[in-house]
Design an enzyme around this catalytic site. Structure first.
Site, PDB file in Angstrom:
ATOM      1  NE  ARG A 158     -19.082 -54.333  44.143  1.00 28.72           N
ATOM      2  CZ  ARG A 158     -20.145 -54.213  45.163  1.00 28.72           C
ATOM      3  NH1 ARG A 158     -20.964 -55.104  45.411  1.00 28.72           N
ATOM      4  NH2 ARG A 158     -20.301 -53.293  45.708  1.00 28.72           N
ATOM      5  NE  ARG A 189     -17.667 -53.419  48.515  1.00 31.66           N
ATOM      6  CZ  ARG A 189     -18.400 -54.676  48.634  1.00 31.66           C
ATOM      7  NH1 ARG A 189     -19.392 -54.434  49.147  1.00 31.66           N
ATOM      8  NH2 ARG A 189     -17.993 -55.852  48.247  1.00 31.66           N
ATOM      9  NE  ARG A 237     -17.535 -44.390  51.317  1.00 32.45           N
ATOM     10  CZ  ARG A 237     -17.354 -45.772  51.678  1.00 32.45           C
ATOM     11  NH1 ARG A 237     -17.733 -46.834  50.978  1.00 32.45           N
ATOM     12  NH2 ARG A 237     -16.813 -46.065  52.782  1.00 32.45           N
ATOM     13  CG  ASP A 296     -24.535 -50.824  41.567  1.00 34.07           C
ATOM     14  OD1 ASP A 296     -23.630 -51.184  42.732  1.00 34.07           O
ATOM     15  OD2 ASP A 296     -25.596 -51.329  41.742  1.00 34.07           O
ATOM     16  CE1 TYR A 346     -30.080 -55.645  46.160  1.00 33.96           C
ATOM     17  CE2 TYR A 346     -29.329 -56.874  44.318  1.00 33.96           C
ATOM     18  CZ  TYR A 346     -29.103 -56.469  45.692  1.00 33.96           C
ATOM     19  OH  TYR A 346     -28.084 -56.756  46.308  1.00 33.96           O
TER      20      TYR A 346
HETATM   21  O1  CP3 Z   1     -15.259 -53.443  41.253  1.00 33.50           O
HETATM   22  C1  CP3 Z   1     -16.176 -52.687  41.665  1.00 33.50           C
HETATM   23  O2  CP3 Z   1     -17.219 -52.560  42.667  1.00 33.50           O
HETATM   24  C2  CP3 Z   1     -17.073 -52.192  40.283  1.00 33.50           C
HETATM   25  C3  CP3 Z   1     -18.072 -51.447  40.599  1.00 33.50           C
HETATM   26  C4  CP3 Z   1     -19.289 -52.373  41.286  1.00 33.50           C
HETATM   27  C5  CP3 Z   1     -19.978 -51.774  42.297  1.00 33.50           C
HETATM   28  N1  CP3 Z   1     -21.124 -52.641  42.305  1.00 33.50           N
HETATM   29  C6  CP3 Z   1     -19.885 -50.676  42.753  1.00 33.50           C
HETATM   30  C7  CP3 Z   1     -20.603 -50.426  44.188  1.00 33.50           C
HETATM   31  C8  CP3 Z   1     -19.691 -53.468  40.591  1.00 33.50           C
HETATM   32  C9  CP3 Z   1     -19.334 -54.761  39.776  1.00 33.50           C
HETATM   33  C10 CP3 Z   1     -21.033 -53.885  41.527  1.00 33.50           C
HETATM   34  C11 CP3 Z   1     -21.783 -54.910  41.208  1.00 33.50           C
HETATM   35  C12 CP3 Z   1     -22.966 -54.991  42.321  1.00 33.50           C
HETATM   36  N2  CP3 Z   1     -23.746 -54.162  42.901  1.00 33.50           N
HETATM   37  C13 CP3 Z   1     -23.550 -56.433  42.692  1.00 33.50           C
HETATM   38  C14 CP3 Z   1     -22.786 -57.610  42.315  1.00 33.50           C
HETATM   39  C15 CP3 Z   1     -21.532 -58.310  42.994  1.00 33.50           C
HETATM   40  C16 CP3 Z   1     -21.980 -58.713  44.100  1.00 33.50           C
HETATM   41  O3  CP3 Z   1     -21.418 -58.154  45.195  1.00 33.50           O
HETATM   42  O4  CP3 Z   1     -22.712 -59.751  44.391  1.00 33.50           O
HETATM   43  C17 CP3 Z   1     -24.636 -56.237  43.391  1.00 33.50           C
HETATM   44  C18 CP3 Z   1     -25.277 -57.322  44.269  1.00 33.50           C
HETATM   45  C19 CP3 Z   1     -24.794 -54.936  43.680  1.00 33.50           C
HETATM   46  C20 CP3 Z   1     -25.703 -54.163  44.357  1.00 33.50           C
HETATM   47  C21 CP3 Z   1     -25.201 -53.298  45.235  1.00 33.50           C
HETATM   48  N3  CP3 Z   1     -24.723 -51.953  45.245  1.00 33.50           N
HETATM   49  C22 CP3 Z   1     -25.224 -53.240  46.668  1.00 33.50           C
HETATM   50  C23 CP3 Z   1     -25.777 -54.531  47.592  1.00 33.50           C
HETATM   51  C24 CP3 Z   1     -24.798 -52.142  47.417  1.00 33.50           C
HETATM   52  C25 CP3 Z   1     -24.354 -51.780  48.686  1.00 33.50           C
HETATM   53  C26 CP3 Z   1     -23.479 -52.572  49.583  1.00 33.50           C
HETATM   54  C27 CP3 Z   1     -21.970 -52.593  48.911  1.00 33.50           C
HETATM   55  O5  CP3 Z   1     -21.160 -51.830  49.344  1.00 33.50           O
HETATM   56  O6  CP3 Z   1     -21.662 -53.384  48.003  1.00 33.50           O
HETATM   57  C28 CP3 Z   1     -24.401 -51.326  46.292  1.00 33.50           C
HETATM   58  C29 CP3 Z   1     -23.369 -49.998  46.431  1.00 33.50           C
HETATM   59  C30 CP3 Z   1     -21.991 -50.119  45.715  1.00 33.50           C
HETATM   60  N4  CP3 Z   1     -21.736 -50.510  44.470  1.00 33.50           N
HETATM   61  C31 CP3 Z   1     -21.012 -49.565  46.307  1.00 33.50           C
HETATM   62  C32 CP3 Z   1     -19.810 -49.756  45.237  1.00 33.50           C
HETATM   63  C33 CP3 Z   1     -18.481 -49.328  45.498  1.00 33.50           C
HETATM   64  C34 CP3 Z   1     -20.818 -49.332  47.756  1.00 33.50           C
HETATM   65  C35 CP3 Z   1     -21.290 -47.772  47.927  1.00 33.50           C
HETATM   66  C36 CP3 Z   1     -20.128 -46.754  48.001  1.00 33.50           C
HETATM   67  O7  CP3 Z   1     -18.993 -47.141  48.149  1.00 33.50           O
HETATM   68  O8  CP3 Z   1     -20.444 -45.570  48.248  1.00 33.50           O
END
Ligand code: CP3
Length: 342
Positions: free
Chosen positions: A27, A31, A40, A76, A153
């Site tokens: 991640r 974020r 964002r 994602d 999910y």
């Molecule tokens: O390095 C990175 O972050 C690359 C992109 C990436 C995202 N999601 C972007 C994202 C990756 C590799 C993921 C994987 C992901 N997404 C997982 C597996 C990894 C883990 O943390 O266990 C899971 C379970 C998700 C599902 C998901 N997507 C959730 C639970 C959420 C909300 C909570 C959060 O902030 O993680 C997301 C949204 C999401 N995906 C965001 C980002 C940057 C946050 C929303 C935003 O920034 O607008």
């Protein structure tokens, strides 16, 4: 032939000796990065994922600003649910919401993995734009979620601590669960193949909710599908499997033939290594350590590196970097790994 300038990660995945330990973190793109948070305000989450310029800019940020040895594609895991025809929204502060959770045979029958390429058509131009923006400085990691984690999910409809509805569905309707998991598997393989066609160098599969299952249920609902994905992808690029909380499954995950296995911080590095057999291991600092104090970041990182020992190892956190992580602490973690000598 590999023209990537810093290929520490790829050489480690091939079990070659390297001059130092490669480091990246889960991640890392998004974020907690101040420049990402600014973007964002202007664009919705899926706009950022689908727009090649934005996805490229975000993917490259942690390489430039934190100095990690690899980039991970900005996208994602839930895009695979979209590929199957399910409506997914990501709400600020709330996480993913699926308005029509999958609970019936009729709904599952309608899901069609064959539309993956059409629905996720942007994956090719975005991944290519990311590769261009990286200009061969570091490798690009592609990714998807595990079928089990996607099912969580898709059936629950939102994030949850225990995914009770999703698990109940599996226990009550194991044959429907198997059909759903198989469709997710097919769509995931197609999505990963699109990423490969656009040039990703390695792939990580996130089984973020693997640890919710007992060992025998893990063998039923997660492992067979991970195995199918590894069989399809590992011949083309090295696969990293990360199953959070599922340390008990490490020996079986190793048998899939994946190059590397991710560990979370609930397992002693030396024990994880033994259980992972000859796979490369990756992990496993508690992400909360990066909230500080800084002295702890250094101390705990060095203790972790010593505990993992030499070779066949990729430094990472034990789960995703937290949104409240100070940028300088993320950098300190990376620099501590880079300066470490056994
Ligand atoms: O390095 C990175 O972050 C690359 C992109 C990436 C995202 N999601 C972007 C994202 C990756 C590799 C993921 C994987 C992901 N997404 C997982 C597996 C990894 C883990 O943390 O266990 C899971 C379970 C998700 C599902 C998901 N997507 C959730 C639970 C959420 C909300 C909570 C959060 O902030 O993680 C997301 C949204 C999401 N995906 C965001 C980002 C940057 C946050 C929303 C935003 O920034 O607008």
């Amino acid at each position: 032939m590999n023209s990537i300038k810093n290929d520490l990660l790829l050489r480690t995945l091939r079990k070659e000796k390297t001059e130092r330990i490669p480091v990246w973190f889960m991640r890392q793109a998004g974020r907690y990065l101040p420049d990402y948070i600014k973007l964002r305000e202007k664009y919705s989450f899926f706009e950022r994922v689908r727009n090649p310029q934005l996805a490229a800019e975000i993917t490259v940020m942690p390489v430039k600003q934190v100095g990690v040895d690899a980039a991970i594609l900005f996208s994602d895991i839930l895009v695979v649910a979209q590929a199957l025809g399910v409506d997914v929204e990501i709400l600020e502060g709330k996480g993913p919401i699926l308005k029509n959770p999958i609970r019936t045979k009729e709904q599952i029958d309608k899901l069609n993995p064959q539309h993956t390429e059409e629905i996720l058509h942007y994956a090719l131009p975005t991944t290519r734009a990311v590769k261009d923006a990286l200009s061969n400085e570091v490798p690009l990691i592609g990714f998807c979620g595990s079928p089990w984690t996607l099912l969580c999910y898709m059936v629950e409809g939102n994030g949850s601590k225990d995914f009770a509805k999703a698990k109940q569905f599996c226990y009550q309707h194991p044959e429907l669960a198997a059909t759903l998991l198989e469709k997710i598997t097919q769509s995931s393989i197609r999505y990963l193949n699109m990423q490969l066609a656009a040039g990703v160098d390695t792939v990580q599969i996130f089984d973020s909710w693997g640890g919710l299952l007992s060992p025998s249920d893990y063998r039923k609902f997660s492992l067979p599908y991970l195995n199918e994905i590894v069989k399809a992808i590992q011949p083309k690029v090295p696969v990293i499997l990360f199953a959070k909380g599922a340390w008990f499954a490490l020996p079986e995950l190793q048998k899939t033939g994946a190059s590397a296995l991710g560990l979370d911080w609930n397992i002693e590095p030396s024990v994880g290594r033994k259980m992972a057999g000859n796979a490369v291991v990756q992990g496993n600092l508690d992400p909360i350590t990066l909230l500080g104090p800084q002295k702890n970041v250094e101390m705990e990182t060095i203790a972790m590196l010593k505990n993992f020992g030499t070779g066949n190892y990729i430094a990472n956190l034990g789960h995703g970097v937290l949104p409240q992580t100070p940028l300088e602490n993320a950098k300190l973690f990376v620099d501590t790994v880079k300066n470490f000598k056994h």
